[in-house]
Design an enzyme around this catalytic site. Structure first.
Site, PDB file in Angstrom:
ATOM      1  N   PHE A  37       0.829  -1.202   0.000  1.00 29.04           N
ATOM      2  CA  PHE A  37       0.000   0.000   0.000  1.00 29.04           C
ATOM      3  C   PHE A  37       0.863   1.251   0.000  1.00 29.04           C
ATOM      4  O   PHE A  37       1.921   1.289   0.626  1.00 29.04           O
ATOM      5  CB  PHE A  37      -0.911   0.017   1.230  1.00 29.04           C
ATOM      6  N   ASP A  38       0.390   2.258  -0.702  1.00 23.95           N
ATOM      7  CA  ASP A  38       1.018   3.575  -0.651  1.00 23.95           C
ATOM      8  C   ASP A  38       0.013   4.546  -0.047  1.00 23.95           C
ATOM      9  O   ASP A  38      -1.072   4.140   0.381  1.00 23.95           O
ATOM     10  CB  ASP A  38       1.483   4.024  -2.044  1.00 23.95           C
ATOM     11  N   SER A  39       0.355   5.824  -0.018  1.00 20.04           N
ATOM     12  CA  SER A  39      -0.512   6.803   0.647  1.00 20.04           C
ATOM     13  C   SER A  39      -1.885   6.906  -0.026  1.00 20.04           C
ATOM     14  O   SER A  39      -2.894   7.114   0.651  1.00 20.04           O
ATOM     15  CB  SER A  39       0.164   8.164   0.715  1.00 20.04           C
TER      16      SER A  39
END
Length: 91
Positions: A37-39
């Site tokens: 996951f990223d932001s």
């Protein structure tokens, strides 16, 4: 809502919104490292969880300390309990 119900509903969010395989959804799984996951994914996750659980997460500082799926389950359980206390106090 029980912990088991929270785990099931949270896992469903990960499966349906992010196409994470059910066998990867274990308490010790790291949200950033194991799921990549990223932001932007986190923003989508917060929106999905708010919708599913009908809770406010976006402005809660506690969310910054969540690292694992188990952390997330515990956090949502806390939110559900707080929501129940708020309802009981409003009677």
């Amino acid at each position: 809502m029980t912990r088991e119900e929270i785990v099931a509903l949270t896992n469903r969010v990960f499966e349906e919104y992010f196409e994470i395989e059910p066998e990867r959804l274990v308490s010790q799984a790291k949200i950033f490292e194991d799921f990549g996951f990223d932001s932007l994914d986190i923003v989508d996750l917060v929106v999905a969880l708010q919708k599913e659980f009908k809770v406010q997460i976006r402005e809660d500082e506690r969310v910054r300390s969540l690292r694992t799926l188990g952390d997330l389950y515990g956090y949502i359980l806390t939110l559900e309990r707080e929501k129940g206390l708020t309802r009981a106090a409003g009677r």
